[in-house]
Write an enzyme that holds these catalytic residues in place. Structure first.
Site, PDB file in Angstrom:
ATOM      1  CG  HIS A   1     -29.563   8.158   3.463  1.00  0.00           C
ATOM      2  ND1 HIS A   1     -30.919   7.906   3.380  1.00  0.00           N
ATOM      3  CD2 HIS A   1     -28.980   7.322   2.551  1.00  0.00           C
ATOM      4  CE1 HIS A   1     -31.140   6.970   2.479  1.00  0.00           C
ATOM      5  NE2 HIS A   1     -29.980   6.610   1.956  1.00  0.00           N
ATOM      6  CG  LEU A   2     -23.676   8.728  -0.503  1.00  0.00           C
ATOM      7  CD1 LEU A   2     -22.576   9.677  -0.058  1.00  0.00           C
ATOM      8  CD2 LEU A   2     -23.082   7.505  -1.177  1.00  0.00           C
ATOM      9  CG  HIS A   3     -27.362  13.941   1.237  1.00  0.00           C
ATOM     10  ND1 HIS A   3     -26.975  13.457   2.474  1.00  0.00           N
ATOM     11  CD2 HIS A   3     -27.465  15.293   1.385  1.00  0.00           C
ATOM     12  CE1 HIS A   3     -26.855  14.468   3.329  1.00  0.00           C
ATOM     13  NE2 HIS A   3     -27.138  15.584   2.694  1.00  0.00           N
ATOM     14  CG  PHE A   4     -23.224  14.438  -3.884  1.00  0.00           C
ATOM     15  CD1 PHE A   4     -21.909  14.875  -3.768  1.00  0.00           C
ATOM     16  CD2 PHE A   4     -23.447  13.074  -4.041  1.00  0.00           C
ATOM     17  CE1 PHE A   4     -20.846  13.981  -3.811  1.00  0.00           C
ATOM     18  CE2 PHE A   4     -22.408  12.174  -4.092  1.00  0.00           C
ATOM     19  CZ  PHE A   4     -21.101  12.620  -3.967  1.00  0.00           C
TER      20      PHE A   4
END
Length: 433
Positions: A256-259
């Protein structure tokens, strides 16, 4: 200069310092609070700590406003040299205790060292930095962390690169398990597996920047998401906060797109390493320069902005998209308030699957992701921490590095993609007229 008063309405709002610098004439404060520009949420849909992030839609949430001016002050470009006052206070890299909680005191230096260096000046914190630290302390006091990172012994290893070693024996046993294949860079988002919409709103074990939690995007960087991360780093306004990204196949463990982001009050080894210039700013990539790390255990590229975070995001975002399409696992380190981005292709998982990782490295249970590759290595066994050295860190991290031939291929893919993105930018600008 007039100062804009902060007001509290139905929606808690956090203002950036950039807004406070605006010059304007303000009317006297009204005795009645202004009406909220946000509609009331449906009954029963109020943001609460124990509810899942998926229930945020329609809730009243705090908002952080920041300046969207893209031009960078030429003096803002930093390198590891911006930590000179810190390293002078600590002395040469080697054996010092480091901390992620507060800056080391210059009093730690001997009287003789203190006489030879100027006192270290701790920079003032921005609104965003203060918010992050306050939220962290709040979650810690409420006992929401799986382990206490402030209790983990940490030290800077002797050597010119100054690797930071930390011992966290609970990291391996308490970490959320990975629920997808680790050998593919591109995988479709699976709502049945853990993602950030399932996280309770009170969870804060890491500082996570999720560009759009409810859109359910897979873990893959593009220009827009990277620009948000760069703006986040710029607004934090401290070189002690870094952001990292792990693609799938490079130890990204949640699709799940994250930084990720955290404070570390010491230079990272990658920031200390020299770099050889490949493309000078002002050419095909406009104000963005590209260099290759030298004298470092992991081969990597360094993109640096000259005058525009948007151009930096275009170049690195396009490079990441091209690498993902080519099946190349990669990690990012965003440093220097968003001005520099380190791009590391990561071969560790592939080599591990082929049985090519030395047995002592496998037994350490350390799988190098963005933070380890950048120079902050979390040891999962006490004996590894006790015997850690620059040589052992180099031995571990070199297992993640692409060999020269494959790194040359990655460099070509990345730079070509960046050039193509910048050509598209110029074409779009021309069509605008």
């Amino acid at each position: 200069m007039a100062t804009k008063p902060l007001t509290v309405s139905r929606v808690p709002t956090i203002y950036s310092l950039a807004q406070l610098e605006e010059t304007a004439t303000f009317p006297p404060p009204s005795p009645f609070p202004p009406p909220s520009p946000f509609p009331s949420p449906p009954k029963g849909v109020i943001s609460t700590p124990d509810r899942a992030v998926a229930e945020l839609a329609g809730s009243l949430l705090p908002a952080f406003h920041y300046t969207d001016v893209d031009a960078l002050d030429g003096g803002r470009v930093r390198s590891f040299g911006s930590f000179d006052s810190l390293t002078a206070a600590l002395g040469p890299a080697g054996g010092e205790e480091a901390t992620g909680a507060s800056p080391p005191s210059s009093e730690a230096a001997s009287d003789e060292d203190a006489a030879m260096t100027e006192p270290m000046v701790v920079p003032q914190r921005s609104v965003l930095s203060m918010l992050l630290l306050a939220e962290w302390e709040d979650r810690a006091e409420r006992g929401l962390f799986r382990y206490d990172v402030t209790a983990c012994p940490t030290r800077v290893l002797p050597g010119h690169l100054g690797f930071v070693a930390q011992c966290n024996e609970g990291r391996a046993s308490k970490k959320r398990p990975t629920e997808f294949r680790v050998d593919q860079v591109t995988q479709a988002f699976d709502p049945a597996k853990f993602n950030f919409t399932k996280a309770a709103q009170k969870e804060y074990g890491h500082v996570l920047l999720v560009p759009d939690a409810l859109s359910r995007r897979a873990q893959a960087v593009d220009t827009a998401s990277l620009l948000l991360a760069l703006q986040f780093a710029r607004e934090a306004d401290t070189p002690y906060l870094r952001l990292g990204f792990n693609s799938l196949g490079a130890y990204g463990t949640i699709n799940h797109l994250h930084f990720q982001a955290y404070f570390l009050y010491a230079p990272l080894a990658a920031e200390r390493a020299p770099a050889a210039e490949l493309l000078r700013a002002g050419g095909a990539l406009a104000g963005v320069s590209v260099a290759s790390l030298e004298g470092y255990p992991v081969a990597g590229l360094v993109f640096q902005a000259g005058g525009s975070l948007a151009d930096l995001a275009r170049c690195v975002g396009a490079a990441c998209e091209a690498l993902a399409a080519a099946g190349v696992p990669h990690n990012l380190l965003i440093a220097d308030c968003g001005v520099r981005v380190f791009l590391f292709p990561n071969a560790f998982a592939e080599r591990k699957a082929r049985g090519e990782i030395p047995e002592d490295v496998v037994e350490s249970q350390v799988d190098p992701a963005c933070w380890e590759i950048a120079g902050h290595i979390v040891m999962k066994r006490q004996q590894d921490y006790d015997t850690a050295s620059q040589e052992s860190a180099w031995h571990l991290l070199s297992c993640a590095s692409y060999d020269p031939a494959n790194f040359a291929r990655v460099t070509e893919i990345s730079i070509n993609a960046a050039k193509e993105a910048m050509r598209g930018r110029k074409l779009a600008t021309a069509f605008r007229y």
